[in-house]
Design a protein around this motif. Structure first.
Motif, PDB file in Angstrom:
ATOM      1  N   ASP A  34      -0.430  -3.762   7.120  1.00  0.00           N
ATOM      2  CA  ASP A  34      -1.863  -3.903   7.357  1.00  0.00           C
ATOM      3  C   ASP A  34      -2.430  -2.485   7.487  1.00  0.00           C
ATOM      4  OD1 ASP A  34      -3.924  -6.037   9.290  1.00  0.00           O
ATOM      5  OD2 ASP A  34      -4.341  -3.952   8.835  1.00  0.00           O
ATOM      6  N   GLU A  35      -3.219  -2.082   6.510  1.00  0.00           N
ATOM      7  CA  GLU A  35      -3.673  -0.695   6.447  1.00  0.00           C
ATOM      8  C   GLU A  35      -4.488  -0.299   7.686  1.00  0.00           C
ATOM      9  OE1 GLU A  35      -5.231   0.532   2.726  1.00  0.00           O
ATOM     10  OE2 GLU A  35      -5.836   2.497   3.483  1.00  0.00           O
ATOM     11  N   ASN A  36      -5.351  -1.210   8.159  1.00  0.00           N
ATOM     12  CA  ASN A  36      -6.200  -0.889   9.305  1.00  0.00           C
ATOM     13  C   ASN A  36      -5.371  -0.565  10.537  1.00  0.00           C
ATOM     14  OD1 ASN A  36      -8.836  -0.918   8.407  1.00  0.00           O
ATOM     15  ND2 ASN A  36      -8.741  -3.161   8.206  1.00  0.00           N
TER      16      ASN A  36
ATOM     17  N   SER B 218       6.102   2.149  -2.156  1.00  0.00           N
ATOM     18  CA  SER B 218       5.019   1.541  -1.379  1.00  0.00           C
ATOM     19  C   SER B 218       5.590   0.736  -0.212  1.00  0.00           C
ATOM     20  CB  SER B 218       4.175   0.649  -2.272  1.00  0.00           C
ATOM     21  OG  SER B 218       5.011  -0.233  -2.976  1.00  0.00           O
TER      22      SER B 218
ATOM     23  N   GLU C 258      -6.773   8.517   5.652  1.00  0.00           N
ATOM     24  CA  GLU C 258      -7.926   7.886   6.310  1.00  0.00           C
ATOM     25  C   GLU C 258      -8.051   8.380   7.754  1.00  0.00           C
ATOM     26  OE1 GLU C 258     -11.146   5.716   5.674  1.00  0.00           O
ATOM     27  OE2 GLU C 258      -9.517   5.692   4.203  1.00  0.00           O
TER      28      GLU C 258
ATOM     29  N   ASP D 131      -2.271   6.534   2.161  1.00  0.00           N
ATOM     30  CA  ASP D 131      -3.671   6.126   2.344  1.00  0.00           C
ATOM     31  C   ASP D 131      -4.100   6.084   3.815  1.00  0.00           C
ATOM     32  OD1 ASP D 131      -3.798   6.049  -0.340  1.00  0.00           O
ATOM     33  OD2 ASP D 131      -3.639   3.869  -0.519  1.00  0.00           O
ATOM     34  N   PRO D 132      -3.374   5.329   4.690  1.00  0.00           N
ATOM     35  CA  PRO D 132      -3.816   5.331   6.095  1.00  0.00           C
ATOM     36  C   PRO D 132      -3.717   6.708   6.756  1.00  0.00           C
ATOM     37  CG  PRO D 132      -1.739   4.140   5.851  1.00  0.00           C
ATOM     38  CD  PRO D 132      -2.256   4.403   4.473  1.00  0.00           C
TER      39      PRO D 132
ATOM     40  N   ILE E 147       0.847  -1.203   0.000  1.00  0.00           N
ATOM     41  CA  ILE E 147       0.000   0.000   0.000  1.00  0.00           C
ATOM     42  C   ILE E 147       0.879   1.249   0.000  1.00  0.00           C
ATOM     43  CG2 ILE E 147      -1.953  -1.029   1.209  1.00  0.00           C
ATOM     44  CD1 ILE E 147      -0.811   0.351   3.772  1.00  0.00           C
TER      45      ILE E 147
END
Ligand SMILES: Nc1ncnc2c1ncn2[C@@H]1O[C@H](COP(=O)(O)OP(=O)(O)OP(=O)(O)O)[C@@H](O)[C@H]1O
Ligand SMILES: [Mg+2]
Length: 468
Positions: A356-358, A352, A326, A322-323, A318
């Motif tokens: 784990d994005e979460n 990249s 978010e 992005d995170p 990723i």
């Protein structure tokens, strides 16, 4: 005798003599040549038996010439090459074969053997003339080169096989390590549970106990109030009866034994009920707010714990942006309400990462919330949170900087502990940074407090490795 014929005879004799002289000189020259030449020169009969051999034969193979005459050439050739030798000496080799010659091994008198090149030609009397040329040195060099080549080849083959085997073992080892690492992570997650579960039980018990006492208080209050409502119901029953009999006015004016009019008594009851209702209503609102806050805290603690022990991670390639985006989205309303200035400075073309994005969303949300809370605490009007991402070596570095309260030197070592918080019970559990750092480490990176100055603000640094 005629003098002229005498003269002629003498002349002839002289010429003959000269011829013989020249002939023998020439023969002498050829013999010398044949005797001195380093190649073996030979003649043999139709069966391949030697009729003539020059001295080079003795020099090369060690046999005397007289002993060798009348013996077949093939008898001096080593067993394995004999058929070939026979073909060249006793049979009819082609012209081409005769010209090119053939390489044969000859047995020497001392038992050793040497490589000689045999060239033959048929002579006029049905036999053969030929030569043997010493090619031993070249042949042996060539042979050892061939041996070297083939041993090199077999060594290369062996090394290739070894390499393949090493590769296979390495693959298996990497697999095993991955498994070990996976198990370690699992164990670590379980350790977090162990580390935190006692605290969590305690943390959860507190709000739940106070929720219980508020609910109990409310229930008692309600019991008192419903007694009053029972009285109200009785009064209203009386009023309805008196009203039906048209004696309501009379009823209100009647006095009790203390000399108080029924009407006054009833209206006082109504006032009391309304007042009590107001108080009760306010209390109930406060209690409900309190209960909601306590429940939120319980939810937060349990969420934190659940996040810390998540078993199903999804690691993907990723972009780190992005995170971060978010997390800003999650915090957007709270930040906007406080007029906090947001600065985002992401270097272009960031490589990249594998993560784990979460988990990273949780990390950045925790950092933003901490920054926001510290700006709140400072009652700072020009609050600002800055997020900067760039590449350093093989890592992506992300800095989250705020101009909030800063962290006292004494506290700086404790902030990543699971039970360290300077916030009100309702505000913080103290688990945010501990869990965040664990997440970053599980994704192959690390997280530190890079700098903090009381009154100035703090900078947290997160490093994450590139995806390969
Ligand atoms: N940006 C910051 N500025 C000032 N102090 C901070 C900052 N970040 C963390 N701290 C200090 O570190 C402590 C621990 O932070 P952590 O995020 O682990 O827990 P918390 O914020 O108190 O609780 P939770 O994150 O569970 O709501 C905080 O209570 C605060 O004292
Ligand atoms: Mg926090």
């Amino acid at each position: 005798m005629h003098s002229s014929s005498l003269k002629t005879q003498e002349l002839n004799a002289q010429v003959q003599y000269r011829l013989i002289e020249e002939l023998s000189a020439s023969e002498q020259r050829y013999r010398e040549l044949v005797e001195r030449i380093r190649e073996v020169v030979f003649r043999c009969d139709g069966d391949g038996k030697f009729l003539f051999l020059n001295p080079a034969w003795t020099a090369l193979l060690g046999y005397s010439v007289p002993d060798s005459l009348n013996r077949r050439l093939v008898d001096f050739v080593v067993e394995e090459d004999r058929d070939t030798a026979l073909h060249f000496t006793a049979e009819e080799p082609s012209e081409q074969e005769s010209r090119d010659g053939v390489e044969l091994r000859f047995r020497k008198s001392d038992g050793e053997w040497v490589w000689l090149l045999l060239a033959v030609q048929a002579d006029t009397s049905g036999g053969r003339v030929g030569s043997l040329y010493d090619i031993d040195e070249r042949k042996r060099a060539q042979q050892s080169l061939e041996e070297l080549n083939s041993s090199l080849e077999s060594r290369v083959q062996k090394r290739t096989a070894e390499l393949a085997e090493t590769n296979r073992k390495l693959g298996a080892e990497i697999e095993a390590r991955k498994q070990i690492q996976e198990n370690l992570l699992k164990a670590e997650r379980l350790a977090v549970v162990g580390e935190t579960s006692g605290r969590v039980a305690h943390e959860v018990l507190n709000p739940i106990t106070s929720i219980f006492s508020r609910v109990e208080h409310n229930a008692n209050n309600w019991k008192d109030f419903s007694l009053l409502l029972g009285n109200l119901r009785e009064v209203i029953g009386d009023w309805r009866e008196e009203h039906a009999n048209a004696t309501f006015a009379q009823y209100l004016a009647n006095k009790n034994e203390d000399g108080v009019a029924y009407g006054d008594e009833d209206f006082e009851l109504l006032d009391t009920i309304l007042e009590r209702q107001d108080v009760f209503q306010q209390e109930r609102e406060a209690d409900l707010r309190f209960i909601m806050k306590q429940l939120q805290r319980v939810i937060k603690i349990i969420n934190n714990l659940r996040g810390a022990v998540r078993q199903n991670r999804t690691v993907e390639e990723i972009s780190v942006i992005d995170p971060i985006d978010e997390a800003y989205e999650v915090m957007q309303d709270s930040l906007a309400k406080r007029n906090i200035r947001i600065v985002k400075d992401m270097a272009p073309n960031l490589p990249s990462i594998l993560a784990d994005e979460n988990e990273l969303i949780q990390v950045f949300t925790n950092l933003l919330r901490n920054a926001m809370q510290s700006i709140d605490e400072k009652r700072h009007r020009g609050g600002c949170i800055e997020t900067v991402a760039c590449v350093s070596g093989e890592m992506i570095e992300i800095r989250v900087r705020d101009n909030g309260t800063g962290i006292p030197k004494n506290d700086q070592d404790s902030i990543f502990n699971f039970d360290f918080s300077t916030k009100d019970r309702g505000e913080g559990t103290g688990m945010g940074l501990g869990i965040s750092r664990r997440f970053v480490r599980e994704n192959g990176g690390d997280m530190i407090l890079e700098s903090s100055e009381v009154g100035q603000g703090s900078t947290f640094l997160i490093q994450l490795p590139f995806a390969r």
